[in-house]
Design an enzyme around this catalytic site. Structure first.
Site, PDB file in Angstrom:
ATOM      1  N   SER A  54       0.807  -1.223   0.000  1.00 44.36           N
ATOM      2  CA  SER A  54       0.000   0.000   0.000  1.00 44.36           C
ATOM      3  C   SER A  54       0.842   1.276   0.000  1.00 44.36           C
ATOM      4  CB  SER A  54      -0.938   0.019   1.203  1.00 44.36           C
ATOM      5  OG  SER A  54      -0.212   0.153   2.415  1.00 44.36           O
ATOM      6  N   LYS A 123       0.967   4.627   6.800  1.00 42.34           N
ATOM      7  CA  LYS A 123       0.332   5.458   5.771  1.00 42.34           C
ATOM      8  C   LYS A 123       0.957   6.860   5.837  1.00 42.34           C
ATOM      9  CE  LYS A 123      -2.815   2.207   4.949  1.00 42.34           C
ATOM     10  NZ  LYS A 123      -2.712   1.356   3.734  1.00 42.34           N
TER      11      LYS A 123
END
Length: 259
Positions: A54, A123
């Site tokens: 990701s 993230k």
């Protein structure tokens, strides 16, 4: 002729005392090393590994990263553009993404921060408390009305920089078109750099209509799109393994333009 007194063998007692002294020094060194490692893990730096794609291309699967913690001491908090590691804010980690727990000696090393942990998420912070994050301006994410130029660090996308948008279970019609979020105080809006493969804040975001709802149950569900600052472990400072991917992590300059 008188009997001669026998003397004890030279060094026998000294040898035993020397062995015990050396053993004691080894124990002290080992205990000190463990306490130092626990202190470093708790307050300074901790190792993690990247379990998914990701955050590609910057962070690849199985990269080992060092997460530093002092940046958020004494009132400091995550800033836009920081890559952060945080605890799961609520069902963000899918069952097939949960890494196997280390066992044996590795488990012991993991407890004191000497073996990378993979049970958190990583993230990039896009918005902080009070920010308005929306999509899109010619395919670019806007923060407080400023369009971000993310081409230098996100994976190339076919149509825009936020294609994972859904409505807490059901994808929103039009994908990137028309979503908007006002980040609550004390929370963060985060996204993966691989926008086509990142179940991030945009993925968990509610539709504007549901965001405006006064129903407590709906409001609670919608709040799962944001990461509490208190869940943040620290900022990713560097990739340290494999060695051919070693590099420091920097905050992209495009976030300096946000009002």
């Amino acid at each position: 002729m008188g009997a001669m007194n026998e003397e004890p063998a030279a060094g026998s007692g000294q040898g035993s005392r020397g062995f015990l002294r050396s053993l004691g020094e080894i124990v002290i060194i080992a205990v000190t090393a463990v306490l130092l490692a626990i202190f470093i893990k708790t307050f300074l730096v901790q190792a993690f590994y990247i379990p998914s794609g990701s955050m590609e291309p910057g962070l690849a699967i199985n990269d080992r990263v060092l997460v530093e913690k002092p940046s958020y001491w004494l009132g400091g908090s995550p800033e836009r553009g920081d890559v952060v590691v945080f605890a799961d804010p609520g069902d963000w980690i899918f069952a097939n993404q949960i890494p196997p727990s280390p066992s044996g000696f590795r488990a012991a090393l993991s407890k004191i921060g000497l073996y990378p942990s993979g049970d958190h998420l990583v993230k990039r912070v896009i918005g902080v408390g009070g920010d308005t994050v929306e999509c899109c301006d010619s395919g670019r994410i806007l923060v407080n009305g400023t369009a971000l130029d993310e081409t230098s660090f996100i994976a190339p996308t076919d149509h825009c920089d936020g294609p994972m948008t859904q409505d807490n279970g059901a994808y929103l019609a039009g994908g990137c078109k028309g979503w908007k979020a006002v980040v609550p105080k004390g929370r963060l809006f985060v996204m993966g750099d691989n926008r086509a493969n990142s179940a991030d804040s945009s993925f968990h975001l509610c539709s504007p209509k549901r965001q405006r709802s006064t129903d407590p149950a709906i409001k609670e569900t919608c709040s799962s799109a944001y990461v509490p600052v208190s869940d943040v472990v620290g900022r990713v400072a560097a990739v340290f393994w494999p060695t051919d991917r070693f590099g420091l992590e920097h905050r992209p300059a495009t976030f300096d333009n946000v009002d």
